[in-house]
Design a protein around this motif. Structure first.
Motif, mmCIF file in Angstrom:
data_model
loop_
_atom_site.group_PDB
_atom_site.id
_atom_site.type_symbol
_atom_site.label_atom_id
_atom_site.label_comp_id
_atom_site.label_asym_id
_atom_site.label_seq_id
_atom_site.Cartn_x
_atom_site.Cartn_y
_atom_site.Cartn_z
ATOM 1 N N GLN A 1 15.162 12.003 3.244
ATOM 2 C CA GLN A 1 14.845 11.681 1.884
ATOM 3 C C GLN A 1 14.503 10.190 2.067
ATOM 4 O O GLN A 1 14.716 9.195 2.658
ATOM 5 N N PHE A 2 13.204 9.814 1.442
ATOM 6 C CA PHE A 2 12.522 8.665 1.807
ATOM 7 C C PHE A 2 12.665 7.699 0.562
ATOM 8 O O PHE A 2 12.462 8.394 -0.434
ATOM 9 N N TYR A 3 12.928 6.406 0.919
ATOM 10 C CA TYR A 3 13.062 5.437 -0.399
ATOM 11 C C TYR A 3 12.345 4.198 -0.096
ATOM 12 O O TYR A 3 11.946 4.154 1.072
ATOM 13 N N LEU B 1 4.288 9.435 -4.328
ATOM 14 C CA LEU B 1 3.768 8.220 -3.499
ATOM 15 C C LEU B 1 2.942 7.136 -4.103
ATOM 16 O O LEU B 1 2.064 7.812 -5.101
ATOM 17 N N GLY B 2 2.533 6.175 -4.028
ATOM 18 C CA GLY B 2 1.663 5.296 -4.456
ATOM 19 C C GLY B 2 1.706 3.903 -3.785
ATOM 20 O O GLY B 2 2.226 3.727 -2.573
ATOM 21 N N GLY B 3 0.999 2.977 -4.558
ATOM 22 C CA GLY B 3 0.833 1.440 -4.227
ATOM 23 C C GLY B 3 1.533 0.515 -5.348
ATOM 24 O O GLY B 3 1.870 1.043 -6.316
ATOM 25 N N LEU B 4 1.646 -0.387 -4.859
ATOM 26 C CA LEU B 4 2.577 -1.527 -5.774
ATOM 27 C C LEU B 4 1.476 -2.615 -5.993
ATOM 28 O O LEU B 4 1.098 -3.356 -4.841
ATOM 29 N N PRO C 1 1.012 -1.166 -0.177
ATOM 30 C CA PRO C 1 0.033 -0.043 -0.055
ATOM 31 C C PRO C 1 0.583 1.363 0.097
ATOM 32 O O PRO C 1 0.162 2.351 -0.372
ATOM 33 N N ALA C 2 2.307 1.197 0.374
ATOM 34 C CA ALA C 2 2.913 2.222 0.238
ATOM 35 C C ALA C 2 4.297 2.121 -0.237
ATOM 36 O O ALA C 2 5.098 1.482 0.173
ATOM 37 N N VAL C 3 4.410 2.814 -1.443
ATOM 38 C CA VAL C 3 5.750 2.733 -2.304
ATOM 39 C C VAL C 3 6.190 4.246 -2.656
ATOM 40 O O VAL C 3 4.948 4.686 -3.137
ATOM 41 N N GLY C 4 7.161 4.732 -2.653
ATOM 42 C CA GLY C 4 7.539 5.964 -3.160
ATOM 43 C C GLY C 4 8.896 6.333 -2.781
ATOM 44 O O GLY C 4 9.749 5.857 -2.081
ATOM 45 N N ARG C 5 9.234 7.532 -3.574
ATOM 46 C CA ARG C 5 10.519 8.097 -3.200
ATOM 47 C C ARG C 5 10.278 9.619 -3.394
ATOM 48 O O ARG C 5 10.174 10.177 -4.298
ATOM 49 N N ARG D 1 4.920 -9.365 -12.550
ATOM 50 C CA ARG D 1 4.450 -7.819 -13.224
ATOM 51 C C ARG D 1 4.337 -6.834 -12.088
ATOM 52 O O ARG D 1 3.473 -7.237 -11.280
ATOM 53 N N LEU D 2 5.133 -5.939 -12.144
ATOM 54 C CA LEU D 2 5.052 -4.865 -11.007
ATOM 55 C C LEU D 2 4.306 -3.641 -11.579
ATOM 56 O O LEU D 2 4.611 -3.310 -12.839
ATOM 57 N N GLU D 3 3.232 -3.300 -11.047
ATOM 58 C CA GLU D 3 2.273 -2.219 -11.374
ATOM 59 C C GLU D 3 2.300 -1.095 -10.318
ATOM 60 O O GLU D 3 1.974 -1.163 -9.133
ATOM 61 N N PHE D 4 2.746 0.117 -11.013
ATOM 62 C CA PHE D 4 2.893 1.260 -9.671
ATOM 63 C C PHE D 4 1.476 1.999 -9.843
ATOM 64 O O PHE D 4 1.110 2.584 -10.866
ATOM 65 N N LEU D 5 0.774 1.982 -8.709
ATOM 66 C CA LEU D 5 -0.532 2.544 -8.396
ATOM 67 C C LEU D 5 -0.468 3.868 -8.056
ATOM 68 O O LEU D 5 -0.109 4.171 -6.748
#
Length: 215
Positions: free
Chosen positions: A43-45, A104-107, A31-35, A62-66
């Motif tokens: 700095q957030f990774y 930011l987003g989800g994966l 639910p939480a992915v980002g840079r 397959r990875l999909e960035f939401l």
């Protein structure tokens, strides 16, 4: 038609407690992915960990960035093949895989065979060593464990103060719009605040606890 499904998560930005367990599946959500850049020069990774636990079958993943706050019917995607019992680590998945910074987003992780996935979202100041970084480690959740229509989930330990911040991360996981209610209760179980949230198809949303209540 599948029932509308949502996924609720809380990330507490001041602490990190690694989770030692995870669930393998062919359809997983982080639910939480980002840079992004944070306050005070932080700095957030996000580091992504993928593992194929099978002893004899490869997994095409397959990875999909939401992206947050929008419908994601045609998300940015990346594909990778994992040999049996192999793992891959993407140290800065948002930037290195998707070329996304400041977002930011989800994966969503889809695979031809069940895989394990987890992420570490962490803050590291410029010039700091990895040992000095601070973050949160959490496992991806299979779509089949999502909250379905008519169901509810409980998030414990919500706290909002000058010392504590909570963010609630939501992901719509069926491809159909859904409306839900976020209800905040005090220690005695009395409702002190409530807000409705409507998510579009495959939308990721961040809801600060401070936007619901000033507990």
């Amino acid at each position: 038609m599948p029932k509308p499904v949502i996924r609720l998560f809380v990330l507490c930005v001041f602490a990190c407690a690694p989770l030692s367990a995870g669930f393998s599946s062919t359809d997983l959500f982080l639910p939480a992915v980002g840079r992004i850049e944070g306050a005070g020069g932080s700095q957030f990774y996000t580091t992504l960990f993928l593992t194929n636990p099978s002893s004899d079958s490869a997994a095409d993943v397959r990875l999909e960035f939401l992206l947050t706050g929008q419908e994601n019917r045609a998300p940015a995607a990346f594909e990778v093949t994992l040999a049996p019992r192999s793992s891959r680590i993407f140290d800065n998945v948002s930037e290195e895989v998707f070329g996304l910074r400041g977002l930011l987003g989800g994966l969503r992780i889809r695979s031809t065979a069940p895989v394990l996935a987890s992420a570490r979202v962490y803050s590291q100041l410029a010039g700091q060593s990895a040992a000095a970084s601070e973050g949160l480690f959490f496992s991806a959740v299979p779509a089949e464990l999502a909250i379905r229509k008519g169901e509810s989930a409980v998030l414990q330990g919500l706290r909002q103060s000058p010392d504590f911040r909570y963010n609630i991360f939501l992901v719509e996981s069926t491809g159909a719009p859904v409306t839900l209610s976020l209800d905040v209760r005090d220690a005695a179980g009395v409702e002190v605040a409530s807000t409705p949230v409507t998510l579009s198809a495959w939308e990721q949303r961040i809801v600060p606890l401070s936007a619901i209540t000033t507990m």
